[in-house]
Design a protein around this motif. Structure first.
Motif, PDB file in Angstrom:
ATOM      1  N   ASN A  58       0.838  -1.199   0.000  1.00  0.00           N
ATOM      2  CA  ASN A  58       0.000   0.000   0.000  1.00  0.00           C
ATOM      3  C   ASN A  58       0.878   1.257   0.000  1.00  0.00           C
ATOM      4  O   ASN A  58       1.566   1.529   0.981  1.00  0.00           O
ATOM      5  CB  ASN A  58      -0.887  -0.034   1.246  1.00  0.00           C
ATOM      6  CG  ASN A  58      -1.938   1.048   1.210  1.00  0.00           C
ATOM      7  OD1 ASN A  58      -1.948   1.875   0.298  1.00  0.00           O
ATOM      8  ND2 ASN A  58      -2.819   1.038   2.190  1.00  0.00           N
ATOM      9  N   GLY A 120      -5.231  -1.498   1.004  1.00  0.00           N
ATOM     10  CA  GLY A 120      -5.452  -0.596  -0.116  1.00  0.00           C
ATOM     11  C   GLY A 120      -5.805  -1.385  -1.357  1.00  0.00           C
ATOM     12  O   GLY A 120      -6.704  -2.226  -1.345  1.00  0.00           O
ATOM     13  N   ALA A 139      -4.438   0.231   6.374  1.00  0.00           N
ATOM     14  CA  ALA A 139      -5.151   1.303   5.672  1.00  0.00           C
ATOM     15  C   ALA A 139      -5.826   2.224   6.682  1.00  0.00           C
ATOM     16  O   ALA A 139      -6.205   1.802   7.768  1.00  0.00           O
ATOM     17  CB  ALA A 139      -6.175   0.700   4.733  1.00  0.00           C
TER      18      ALA A 139
END
Lengths: 315, 321
Positions: A58, A120, A139
């Motif tokens: 991510n 993500g 996230a």
């Protein structure tokens, strides 16, 4: 009779447990690192403290980790346009583990990572990644942005033994938000739009780019429905009718490195938009789309705050 | 009697256009329209161009579908089924890669050239294979379209343009249409009129190669003419508004069910119904999630699929006439 049996079972199991403990202790003296339990978006995972080989999928988490100076071994590089401040991760010093959505499992297996940070765009790959190494997804929740970003940064600090640095950066970040908020809260209404392929869509509070309303105190210029990651389709007439005091623009084409496509500036340069307050007062702010769209961690938001602070200062 | 229906149709179209002119975010009222400068601007910059774009694109795509059906002698063909739309998308992608800042007219020219090549390829394949069933023609077209769009998607992925291409092509969305962004569609309107003018030749060509040559038609020339019209219309519409699914298929079929197959008579109806249908879909798309929009092509897809299924189910009865 029953009691006797129970005692036997109990003592036997106790003996086995102790034996097990002993074995664990033996191996721990060899190499096994200490573990810490991390609660994250896709579950709870036990991860090693100070892992050596770390893979980060991510870009938002990568952004924050880079800010904390954490050593990273591998990132996805296939078709990834890192924003300028993360450009070094596109170099061959880092192992390429595939694309943002689709990990290259072969490369990952060869690498034998100690920890994978997914989430993500790599959300769906979680189960498969978990088979390779402990996988967490840090996230940030857009509905509770600051607390969530704080928690995620603190968790990174715990895992990588950088608690002090994490606390320092969080404090600085919160101070910056407070400073911008103090200037922004009497600036009236705002609208955030994304422009892609010549078409516009608008984002509301609590959305992917809702930070500007939720944390900086700009009032939403209109009621916007909750929407997916690509916003609500709107047109020029909508902008004229809503007539916000500020317009924040994300240009998706430039975010993915396609700088020559019909740019957001061209799309907004039309007779209806010329009638809006934002056009006449020069209050259209083109955000660093590449950072916000691709990354979105501590450094991204620090830069966003600097930019907004600067445009507010010009008023 | 027929002309009475035509007047009724035109009347309905005028009503729809009026609704379209007065549907939108800002409130327009007829009474103050000419005294209020603000309202007049919104009408002239946003609403009128959008309504015109809808009418032009809708009628042109329906006419392109009709011509294609005549030239292939098959009722289940339209530009998006015969690889034409897909080739136009490929052309658009090529421009996006090689010359992203090229003006609209260049994009349109390249897209049309690609559409032309794709359609020619489709026609050549049709001539080479032995067709045992009428449904083979659309199947061949769908396969060819599949191959071309596979190439497009791969190239778009390679150049990281997948989402940008999607925004251009899958749109079928009139939200970006304002003054200065739709004028190319007038060209499409001109082509539609031209098609009406030479309609008889397409009718004759639609009766088959042998027949056409026997009655003294320059078959090859008419084919080429038809193909050019289809390719340019598809190229322009995809560059300006995006794909409009099903339109070229359902509108000519609906009209021919009622009116028969003399296209000199049916062409005005095809224009009328095509324009009206797209207009209606766009009005619905603007209203159901007000003040936001749903692309006209999404609504069209829902209606189109239903009408297409009805046509298919009734096909056996319809084919006997």
């Amino acid at each position: 009779m029953l009691k006797k049996a129970a005692v036997t079972v109990l003592s036997l199991s106790l003996a086995f447990t102790l034996f097990g403990c002993d074995k664990q202790k033996l191996s721990a003296t060899e190499a096994s690192p200490q573990m810490i339990t991390i609660a994250h978006v896709q579950g709870t995972t036990s991860v090693p403290i100070n892992p050596q080989k770390v893979v980060v999928f991510n870009p938002a988490t990568l952004d924050t980790m880079d800010a904390l100076g954490i050593k990273i071994a591998a990132v996805p590089q296939t078709s990834v346009h890192f924003p300028a401040f993360l450009q070094k991760y596109a170099e061959s010093d880092y192992v390429n583990v595939g694309g943002l959505f689709e990990p290259n499992y072969e490369a990952l297996s060869n690498l034998k990572p100690d920890l994978i940070i997914a989430g993500g765009r790599a959300n769906d790959a979680y189960d498969k990644l978990s088979e390779i190494a402990p996988t967490i997804s840090l996230a940030v929740d857009n509905h509770d942005f600051i607390d969530s970003l704080t928690l995620r940064t603190e968790q990174l600090g715990e895992i990588f033994d950088k608690q002090a640095e994490a606390e320092k950066q969080i404090t600085q970040f919160k101070q910056k938000i407070a400073a911008v908020k103090a200037r922004a809260s009497d600036q009236g209404t705002a609208l955030i739009i994304l422009i892609n392929g010549g078409k516009m869509s608008a984002y509301g509070p609590g959305s992917r780019f809702g930070f500007i309303y939720d944390e900086l105190g700009f009032k939403p210029a209109t009621k916007l429905a909750e929407s997916g990651t690509h916003g609500n389709i709107v047109n020029a007439e909508f902008l004229l009718n809503v007539n916000p005091d500020w317009l924040f623009v994300l240009d998706r084409d430039s975010a993915i490195g396609n700088n020559q496509a019909l740019s957001a500036k061209q799309v907004l340069d039309n007779p209806l938009i010329h009638k809006t307050k934002v056009w006449q007062d020069n209050k259209i702010v083109y955000l660093d789309s590449s950072a916000l769209y691709i990354a979105g961690g501590l450094q991204t938001y620090n830069q966003l705050l600097d930019q907004i602070n600067q445009v507010l200062g010009q008023q | 009697m027929r002309s009475a229906y035509l007047y009724l149709g035109i009347g309905i179209l005028i009503v729809l256009s009026t609704i379209s002119l007065f549907t939108g975010i800002s409130h327009l009222s007829l009474a103050t329209l000419w005294s209020d400068e603000e309202m007049r601007d919104i009408l002239l910059i946003s609403r009128v161009p959008r309504t015109l774009a809808l009418l032009l694109a809708g009628s042109a795509m329906s006419v392109a579908g009709l011509i294609m059906q005549l030239l292939t002698q098959n009722r289940f063909v339209e530009p998006s089924i015969a690889g034409t739309t897909q080739s136009a998308s490929l052309g658009l992608l090529v421009v996006m890669v090689l010359a992203p800042s090229a003006p609209m007219i260049v994009k349109m020219l390249i897209a049309s050239l690609f559409a032309m090549a794709g359609t020619l390829l489709f026609m050549l394949i049709l001539r080479k294979i032995v067709l045992k069933s009428a449904l083979m023609v659309p199947l061949v077209g769908i396969m060819l379209g599949g191959v071309i769009s596979a190439i497009t998607v791969f190239a778009a992925m390679y150049y990281d343009l997948l989402q940008s291409l999607g925004a251009w092509i899958n749109g079928g969305d009139f939200s970006g249409v304002i003054q200065g962004r739709y004028e190319l569609l007038w060209l499409v309107g001109g082509l539609t009129l031209f098609a009406c003018w030479v309609a008889d030749r397409f009718t004759v060509a639609g009766l088959g190669r042998e027949f056409a040559i026997n009655v003294g038609l320059n078959y090859r020339q008419v084919m080429l003419l038809g193909l050019s019209v289809i390719a340019i219309i598809s190229g322009i519409v995809i560059v300006v508004v995006g794909a409009l699914p099903f339109l070229g298929l359902i509108v000519p079929n609906l009209v021919s069910l009622v009116m028969g197959d003399n296209i000199r008579k049916t062409l005005p109806w095809v224009c009328l119904v095509g324009g009206g249908l797209v207009l209606l879909c766009d009005i619905i798309g603007r209203i159901i999630r007000y003040p936001f929009e749903i692309p006209a092509s999404t609504i069209l897809g829902v209606f189109g699929a239903m009408i297409f299924l009805c046509l298919l189910i009734n096909q056996s009865r319809y084919a006997k006439h």
